[in-house]
Design a protein around this motif. Structure first.
Motif, PDB file in Angstrom:
ATOM      1  N   SER A  25       0.869  -1.178   0.000  1.00 55.66           N
ATOM      2  CA  SER A  25       0.000   0.000   0.000  1.00 55.66           C
ATOM      3  C   SER A  25       0.908   1.231   0.000  1.00 55.66           C
ATOM      4  N   PHE A  26       0.822   2.065  -1.009  1.00 56.60           N
ATOM      5  CA  PHE A  26       1.740   3.187  -1.134  1.00 56.60           C
ATOM      6  C   PHE A  26       1.748   4.106   0.097  1.00 56.60           C
ATOM      7  N   GLY A  47      -7.580   7.978 -16.114  1.00 51.40           N
ATOM      8  CA  GLY A  47      -7.103   6.634 -15.826  1.00 51.40           C
ATOM      9  C   GLY A  47      -7.475   6.184 -14.429  1.00 51.40           C
ATOM     10  N   SER A  48      -7.031   4.994 -14.077  1.00 49.99           N
ATOM     11  CA  SER A  48      -7.342   4.434 -12.767  1.00 49.99           C
ATOM     12  C   SER A  48      -6.260   3.430 -12.395  1.00 49.99           C
ATOM     13  N   GLY A  49      -6.386   2.880 -11.200  1.00 53.41           N
ATOM     14  CA  GLY A  49      -5.445   1.861 -10.766  1.00 53.41           C
ATOM     15  C   GLY A  49      -4.154   2.439 -10.221  1.00 53.41           C
ATOM     16  N   ARG A  50      -3.160   1.551 -10.091  1.00 52.22           N
ATOM     17  CA  ARG A  50      -1.890   1.903  -9.491  1.00 52.22           C
ATOM     18  C   ARG A  50      -0.783   1.885 -10.544  1.00 52.22           C
ATOM     19  N   ALA A 123      -9.059   9.251 -21.131  1.00 54.24           N
ATOM     20  CA  ALA A 123      -9.729   8.333 -20.202  1.00 54.24           C
ATOM     21  C   ALA A 123     -10.097   7.020 -20.889  1.00 54.24           C
ATOM     22  N   GLU A 124     -10.414   7.077 -22.176  1.00 57.23           N
ATOM     23  CA  GLU A 124     -10.782   5.868 -22.911  1.00 57.23           C
ATOM     24  C   GLU A 124      -9.580   4.942 -23.130  1.00 57.23           C
ATOM     25  N   LEU A 125      -8.368   5.490 -23.046  1.00 55.13           N
ATOM     26  CA  LEU A 125      -7.167   4.681 -23.234  1.00 55.13           C
ATOM     27  C   LEU A 125      -6.857   3.849 -21.991  1.00 55.13           C
ATOM     28  N   GLY A 126      -7.235   4.374 -20.829  1.00 56.28           N
ATOM     29  CA  GLY A 126      -6.981   3.675 -19.583  1.00 56.28           C
ATOM     30  C   GLY A 126      -5.664   4.014 -18.915  1.00 56.28           C
ATOM     31  N   ILE A 127      -4.738   4.681 -19.614  1.00 60.00           N
ATOM     32  CA  ILE A 127      -3.440   4.985 -19.026  1.00 60.00           C
ATOM     33  C   ILE A 127      -3.585   6.103 -17.996  1.00 60.00           C
ATOM     34  N   PRO A 128      -3.054   5.922 -16.778  1.00 62.02           N
ATOM     35  CA  PRO A 128      -3.167   6.970 -15.762  1.00 62.02           C
ATOM     36  C   PRO A 128      -2.303   8.182 -16.118  1.00 62.02           C
ATOM     37  N   VAL A 129      -2.879   9.368 -15.995  1.00 64.83           N
ATOM     38  CA  VAL A 129      -2.179  10.619 -16.282  1.00 64.83           C
ATOM     39  C   VAL A 129      -2.355  11.553 -15.097  1.00 64.83           C
ATOM     40  N   TYR A 130      -1.230  12.058 -14.591  1.00 63.43           N
ATOM     41  CA  TYR A 130      -1.228  12.939 -13.415  1.00 63.43           C
ATOM     42  C   TYR A 130      -0.736  14.317 -13.826  1.00 63.43           C
ATOM     43  N   ALA A 131      -1.397  15.357 -13.306  1.00 59.81           N
ATOM     44  CA  ALA A 131      -1.018  16.730 -13.621  1.00 59.81           C
ATOM     45  C   ALA A 131      -1.669  17.659 -12.605  1.00 59.81           C
ATOM     46  N   TYR A 132      -1.336  18.955 -12.717  1.00 58.27           N
ATOM     47  CA  TYR A 132      -1.941  19.945 -11.830  1.00 58.27           C
ATOM     48  C   TYR A 132      -3.346  20.337 -12.266  1.00 58.27           C
ATOM     49  N   GLY A 133      -3.648  20.145 -13.545  1.00 58.95           N
ATOM     50  CA  GLY A 133      -4.960  20.549 -14.033  1.00 58.95           C
ATOM     51  C   GLY A 133      -5.073  20.319 -15.524  1.00 58.95           C
ATOM     52  N   ARG A 134      -5.999  21.061 -16.144  1.00 61.19           N
ATOM     53  CA  ARG A 134      -6.342  20.851 -17.543  1.00 61.19           C
ATOM     54  C   ARG A 134      -6.371  22.185 -18.281  1.00 61.19           C
ATOM     55  N   SER A 135      -6.106  22.124 -19.585  1.00 62.52           N
ATOM     56  CA  SER A 135      -6.099  23.348 -20.382  1.00 62.52           C
ATOM     57  C   SER A 135      -6.413  23.018 -21.828  1.00 62.52           C
ATOM     58  N   MET A 136      -7.030  23.967 -22.530  1.00 64.77           N
ATOM     59  CA  MET A 136      -7.231  23.819 -23.973  1.00 64.77           C
ATOM     60  C   MET A 136      -6.062  24.398 -24.759  1.00 64.77           C
ATOM     61  N   LEU A 137      -5.212  25.193 -24.093  1.00 65.17           N
ATOM     62  CA  LEU A 137      -4.042  25.777 -24.751  1.00 65.17           C
ATOM     63  C   LEU A 137      -2.926  24.737 -24.765  1.00 65.17           C
ATOM     64  N   THR A 138      -2.419  24.420 -25.948  1.00 67.76           N
ATOM     65  CA  THR A 138      -1.444  23.336 -26.071  1.00 67.76           C
ATOM     66  C   THR A 138      -0.062  23.849 -26.479  1.00 67.76           C
ATOM     67  N   LEU A 167       5.760   5.765  -8.192  1.00 66.82           N
ATOM     68  CA  LEU A 167       4.603   5.097  -7.605  1.00 66.82           C
ATOM     69  C   LEU A 167       3.459   6.099  -7.600  1.00 66.82           C
ATOM     70  N   ALA A 168       2.301   5.696  -8.057  1.00 69.05           N
ATOM     71  CA  ALA A 168       1.168   6.623  -8.091  1.00 69.05           C
ATOM     72  C   ALA A 168      -0.141   5.865  -7.993  1.00 69.05           C
ATOM     73  N   ASP A 169      -1.083   6.468  -7.301  1.00 64.14           N
ATOM     74  CA  ASP A 169      -2.450   5.952  -7.252  1.00 64.14           C
ATOM     75  C   ASP A 169      -3.372   7.124  -6.982  1.00 64.14           C
ATOM     76  N   VAL A 170      -4.583   6.861  -6.551  1.00 67.56           N
ATOM     77  CA  VAL A 170      -5.538   7.942  -6.328  1.00 67.56           C
ATOM     78  C   VAL A 170      -5.102   8.873  -5.199  1.00 67.56           C
ATOM     79  N   ASN A 171      -4.183   8.424  -4.336  1.00 70.47           N
ATOM     80  CA  ASN A 171      -3.721   9.245  -3.219  1.00 70.47           C
ATOM     81  C   ASN A 171      -2.655  10.257  -3.614  1.00 70.47           C
ATOM     82  N   GLY A 172      -1.944  10.019  -4.732  1.00 71.45           N
ATOM     83  CA  GLY A 172      -0.899  10.936  -5.131  1.00 71.45           C
ATOM     84  C   GLY A 172       0.235  10.236  -5.839  1.00 71.45           C
ATOM     85  N   VAL A 173       1.395  10.893  -5.838  1.00 70.27           N
ATOM     86  CA  VAL A 173       2.561  10.411  -6.584  1.00 70.27           C
ATOM     87  C   VAL A 173       3.796  10.449  -5.688  1.00 70.27           C
ATOM     88  N   PHE A 174       4.595   9.392  -5.762  1.00 68.83           N
ATOM     89  CA  PHE A 174       5.905   9.335  -5.112  1.00 68.83           C
ATOM     90  C   PHE A 174       6.929   9.013  -6.185  1.00 68.83           C
TER      91      PHE A 174
END
Length: 224
Positions: A25-26, A47-50, A123-138, A167-174
């Motif tokens: 458990s992380f 995404g989801s999971g660990r 989200a449809e790919l399933g790969i977990p992606v972590y970031a501070y937020g979202r933007s339309m500016l690329t 290591l990452a899950d819904v709680n955060g990233v290490f």
């Protein structure tokens, strides 16, 4: 501006350590470590999971994703793409194409010290992606003479080297060195194994402080 830097890929992670990390458990690691925990504002956007994998670092500039496009094509199964945007949180370097590339190459996840886009599609790919937020500016393919692949970066206040463990899950990233995790993983797994019995005793009426030794420690302080 720092010129572009290409370094060699780091060694693969020890499969034995990876196997143990996939079971722990992380948050239990947080009982034994203080460094390596990324800013809790950097959270899972899709995404989801660990996630357990080898950090593959990329440093970009605020508007240019040329280095990222190059690096994504060299990901290996089990890698985690870790992106330092130089502090920019307006331009999203990761969208559907980068995420799909990472997923197709067997990457375990993506961590961005910035923002991302195309969240519904990712989200449809399933790969977990972590970031501070979202933007339309690329970002764009400007081809600026800056950035790096397999270089030292900073992610959520944590210094990261290519080859570190993510290591990452819904709680955060290490993110930290494999050697650091190897020192604590066995005792952390032991804690996890003992936890169900502790909870059973608490449900049966035991006092938490007496079970953990906290009450004894406090009473000892009062007597001093």
């Amino acid at each position: 501006m720092t010129p572009i830097t290409f370094n060699s890929a780091p060694p693969r992670l020890d499969p034995s350590l990876v196997g143990k990390l996939e079971r722990v458990s992380f948050p239990t690691l947080g009982h034994y470590l203080e460094e390596g925990f990324v800013d809790p504002s950097l959270v899972r956007q899709a995404g989801s999971g660990r996630v357990v994998g080898r950090a593959v670092t990329v440093r970009t500039t605020a508007t240019d994703s040329t280095m990222l496009h190059h690096a994504a094509g060299y990901l290996e199964p089990g890698d985690v793409l870790v992106i330092d945007t130089g502090g920019d949180r307006r331009h999203a370097p990761v969208g559907l194409v980068i995420a799909a590339t990472a997923a197709a190459r067997g990457a375990r996840g993506i961590v961005v010290d910035g923002v991302v886009t195309d969240v519904d599609e990712i989200a449809e790919l399933g790969i977990p992606v972590y970031a501070y937020g979202r933007s339309m500016l690329t970002t764009k393919l400007h081809g600026i003479d800056a950035g790096g692949h397999h270089v030292a970066v900073s992610i959520g206040g944590v210094a990261v080297s290519s080859g570190d463990v993510v290591l990452a899950d819904v709680n955060g990233v290490f993110i930290g060195a494999a050697a650091v995790l190897a020192q604590v993983i066995d005792v952390a797994l032991q804690d996890d194994a003992e936890e169900p019995a502790l909870i059973d005793r608490i449900r049966a009426g035991a006092r938490l402080g007496e079970e953990t030794g906290a009450t004894k420690a406090l009473l000892g302080l009062r007597q001093e």
